[in-house]
Enzyme design. Structure first.
Site, mmCIF file in Angstrom:
data_model
loop_
_atom_site.group_PDB
_atom_site.id
_atom_site.type_symbol
_atom_site.label_atom_id
_atom_site.label_comp_id
_atom_site.label_asym_id
_atom_site.label_seq_id
_atom_site.Cartn_x
_atom_site.Cartn_y
_atom_site.Cartn_z
ATOM 1 N N SER A 193 -15.409 -9.716 -7.038
ATOM 2 C CA SER A 193 -16.865 -9.877 -7.099
ATOM 3 C C SER A 193 -17.331 -10.260 -8.492
ATOM 4 O O SER A 193 -18.275 -11.050 -8.645
ATOM 5 C CB SER A 193 -17.562 -8.598 -6.637
ATOM 6 O OG SER A 193 -17.191 -7.499 -7.440
ATOM 7 N N GLY A 231 -11.343 -2.128 -7.048
ATOM 8 C CA GLY A 231 -12.209 -1.305 -7.877
ATOM 9 C C GLY A 231 -11.881 -1.312 -9.356
ATOM 10 O O GLY A 231 -12.356 -0.447 -10.095
ATOM 11 N N HIS A 264 -5.416 -0.178 -2.489
ATOM 12 C CA HIS A 264 -6.434 -0.337 -3.510
ATOM 13 C C HIS A 264 -6.372 0.854 -4.463
ATOM 14 O O HIS A 264 -6.167 1.982 -4.039
ATOM 15 C CB HIS A 264 -7.834 -0.498 -2.904
ATOM 16 C CG HIS A 264 -8.286 0.639 -2.025
ATOM 17 N ND1 HIS A 264 -7.766 0.886 -0.781
ATOM 18 C CD2 HIS A 264 -9.214 1.615 -2.246
ATOM 19 C CE1 HIS A 264 -8.356 1.945 -0.244
ATOM 20 N NE2 HIS A 264 -9.240 2.401 -1.113
ATOM 21 N N HIS A 285 0.823 -1.210 0.000
ATOM 22 C CA HIS A 285 0.000 0.000 0.000
ATOM 23 C C HIS A 285 0.858 1.262 0.000
ATOM 24 O O HIS A 285 0.361 2.358 0.225
ATOM 25 C CB HIS A 285 -0.926 -0.015 1.223
ATOM 26 C CG HIS A 285 -1.676 -1.306 1.361
ATOM 27 N ND1 HIS A 285 -1.228 -2.349 2.132
ATOM 28 C CD2 HIS A 285 -2.830 -1.728 0.784
ATOM 29 C CE1 HIS A 285 -2.081 -3.362 2.043
ATOM 30 N NE2 HIS A 285 -3.053 -3.014 1.233
#
Length: 209
Positions: free
Chosen positions: A184, A163, A129, A109
């Protein structure tokens, strides 16, 4: 060893599957992504090992790399050669244990974390992210500039996470990433092969500005 290009990785979350999780994994493996990261962080080690044995078998049937997560001892017991660890666990892993895995990844990160991971023997990184995501509510994405900085800082393959969509994949590639992770979308799509084809086409057709 992860497949190379175009490199779309599936990150699992069985709680998102509207149907049977292993049936979905079978369809995903048949589609042929660059790899499947079995990330089921709510499971204890014994339950994870039991599930991992089944997922490894499905991935091996289709010659798709399966990357286990969090539990080195379970990975070794199952004969897995690919492992993803959170950075604190990678720090704690003895050097001789790290050498047992031909593919050893972690998530970073910051640039400092990417450099540390490289020094610890990581063979690939997940950087994120990148964009806003429901996984990290209230935390803005770090953006493509961050991704480009990570890619420039280390010679390791870097995969964007967080995302990412088919529409943003060209920017991910231009930033220097080897590929990207999807969770997802893979867990919920009725046709993983078609979904993967769309992602690979978007990544492959990226054009430099």
């Amino acid at each position: 060893m992860l497949h190379t290009a175009p490199s779309i990785l599936c990150v699992t979350d069985r709680t998102l599957c509207p149907e049977h999780f292993l049936s979905q994994i079978s369809r995903i493996a048949a589609a042929g992504p660059a790899g499947v990261i079995l990330r089921e962080k709510d499971l204890c080690e014994s339950a994870y090992r039991s599930l991992a044995a089944q997922v490894l078998s499905l991935c091996r049937q289709h010659q798709v790399p399966c990357i286990l997560h969090t539990f080195p001892s379970a990975a070794r017991a199952l004969g897995a050669t690919a492992l993803h660890l959170p950075l604190p666990l990678l720090r704690a892993m003895p050097k001789e244990e790290r050498a047992a895995f031909s593919s050893l990844g972690t998530s970073c990160h910051s640039i400092a974390e990417a450099l540390e991971a490289q020094a610890l023997g990581a063979t690939y990184l997940l950087a994120g992210h990148i964009f806003d995501t429901s996984c990290k509510p209230g935390l803005p994405g770090r953006g493509l500039d961050f991704l480009a900085q990570v890619c420039a800082a280390v010679p390791l393959p870097v995969y964007a996470i967080g995302g990412i969509t088919a529409e943003t994949l060209p920017g991910v590639r231009r930033a220097g990433a080897r590929g990207a992770c999807f969770r997802s979308g893979f867990m919920t799509c009725p046709d993983p092969a078609s979904y993967l084809h769309t992602l690979e086409r978007s990544f492959s057709h990226a054009i430099s500005p």
